[in-house]
Design a protein around this motif. Structure first.
Motif, PDB file in Angstrom:
ATOM      1  N   ASP A   1      39.262  41.877  41.663  1.00  0.00           N
ATOM      2  CA  ASP A   1      39.015  41.327  40.334  1.00  0.00           C
ATOM      3  C   ASP A   1      39.614  39.923  40.247  1.00  0.00           C
ATOM      4  O   ASP A   1      40.782  39.719  40.518  1.00  0.00           O
ATOM      5  CB  ASP A   1      39.636  42.231  39.262  1.00  0.00           C
ATOM      6  N   TRP A   2      38.800  38.964  39.868  1.00  0.00           N
ATOM      7  CA  TRP A   2      39.263  37.581  39.731  1.00  0.00           C
ATOM      8  C   TRP A   2      39.306  37.133  38.271  1.00  0.00           C
ATOM      9  O   TRP A   2      40.064  36.239  37.906  1.00  0.00           O
ATOM     10  CB  TRP A   2      38.365  36.628  40.517  1.00  0.00           C
ATOM     11  N   LEU A   3      38.537  37.778  37.426  1.00  0.00           N
ATOM     12  CA  LEU A   3      38.459  37.353  36.034  1.00  0.00           C
ATOM     13  C   LEU A   3      39.731  37.709  35.260  1.00  0.00           C
ATOM     14  O   LEU A   3      40.221  36.909  34.460  1.00  0.00           O
ATOM     15  CB  LEU A   3      37.238  37.973  35.349  1.00  0.00           C
ATOM     16  N   LEU A   4      40.280  38.874  35.517  1.00  0.00           N
ATOM     17  CA  LEU A   4      41.492  39.278  34.799  1.00  0.00           C
ATOM     18  C   LEU A   4      42.663  38.341  35.119  1.00  0.00           C
ATOM     19  O   LEU A   4      43.359  37.912  34.189  1.00  0.00           O
ATOM     20  CB  LEU A   4      41.824  40.736  35.086  1.00  0.00           C
ATOM     21  N   PRO A   5      42.894  37.974  36.386  1.00  0.00           N
ATOM     22  CA  PRO A   5      43.955  36.990  36.629  1.00  0.00           C
ATOM     23  C   PRO A   5      43.708  35.662  35.896  1.00  0.00           C
ATOM     24  O   PRO A   5      44.646  35.056  35.379  1.00  0.00           O
ATOM     25  CB  PRO A   5      43.921  36.798  38.146  1.00  0.00           C
ATOM     26  N   LEU A   6      42.454  35.250  35.828  1.00  0.00           N
ATOM     27  CA  LEU A   6      42.133  34.017  35.110  1.00  0.00           C
ATOM     28  C   LEU A   6      42.469  34.159  33.620  1.00  0.00           C
ATOM     29  O   LEU A   6      43.028  33.247  33.002  1.00  0.00           O
ATOM     30  CB  LEU A   6      40.655  33.669  35.302  1.00  0.00           C
ATOM     31  N   GLU A   7      42.164  35.305  33.050  1.00  0.00           N
ATOM     32  CA  GLU A   7      42.482  35.535  31.635  1.00  0.00           C
ATOM     33  C   GLU A   7      43.987  35.604  31.411  1.00  0.00           C
ATOM     34  O   GLU A   7      44.496  35.096  30.406  1.00  0.00           O
ATOM     35  CB  GLU A   7      41.789  36.807  31.145  1.00  0.00           C
ATOM     36  N   ILE A   8      44.707  36.231  32.330  1.00  0.00           N
ATOM     37  CA  ILE A   8      46.172  36.280  32.222  1.00  0.00           C
ATOM     38  C   ILE A   8      46.720  34.857  32.243  1.00  0.00           C
ATOM     39  O   ILE A   8      47.569  34.488  31.417  1.00  0.00           O
ATOM     40  CB  ILE A   8      46.780  37.120  33.360  1.00  0.00           C
ATOM     41  N   LEU A   9      46.237  34.050  33.177  1.00  0.00           N
ATOM     42  CA  LEU A   9      46.683  32.664  33.292  1.00  0.00           C
ATOM     43  C   LEU A   9      46.413  31.894  31.998  1.00  0.00           C
ATOM     44  O   LEU A   9      47.276  31.143  31.527  1.00  0.00           O
ATOM     45  CB  LEU A   9      45.970  31.995  34.476  1.00  0.00           C
TER      46      LEU A   9
END
Length: 109
Positions: free
Chosen positions: A53-61
């Protein structure tokens, strides 16, 4: 008029439901600053249990940047996403666009 075809109910497995819960936690942190402290734990779980998953880390950031907290964690997530973009060509444009939005539109809270 209703279509003759029945709608199919999507059945999520346990892993999908766990990932959905992590997205919910990030959404809650976005809407309630007092929940931002939960994000380092969410990040660890994503890193170990949902590495694709790449989108969740982007949202966390995004939430961390918006709240101007956890600078070291922001750097770690940023580096992770850059590495993922480099190692997975099919995700490169998506991740790069997301990072570009954060880089260009970030205004401190």
């Amino acid at each position: 008029m209703f279509p003759r075809e029945k709608m199919h109910k999507i059945k999520y497995d346990k892993e999908d439901l766990e990932l959905h819960e992590l997205y919910r936690t990030v959404r809650d942190a976005r809407n309630n600053r007092s929940q931002v402290s939960t994000l380092p734990g969410v990040w660890k779980k994503v890193l170990h249990e949902f590495p694709s998953d790449w989108l969740l880390p982007l949202e966390i950031l995004e939430v961390l940047q918006t709240n101007s907290v956890e600078d070291e964690l922001q750097s770690q997530i940023w580096n992770y996403l850059e590495a993922k973009a480099s190692s997975e060509p099919s995700l490169k444009k998506l991740i790069d666009n997301g990072l570009s939005l954060l880089r260009n539109s970030f205004t401190p809270a």
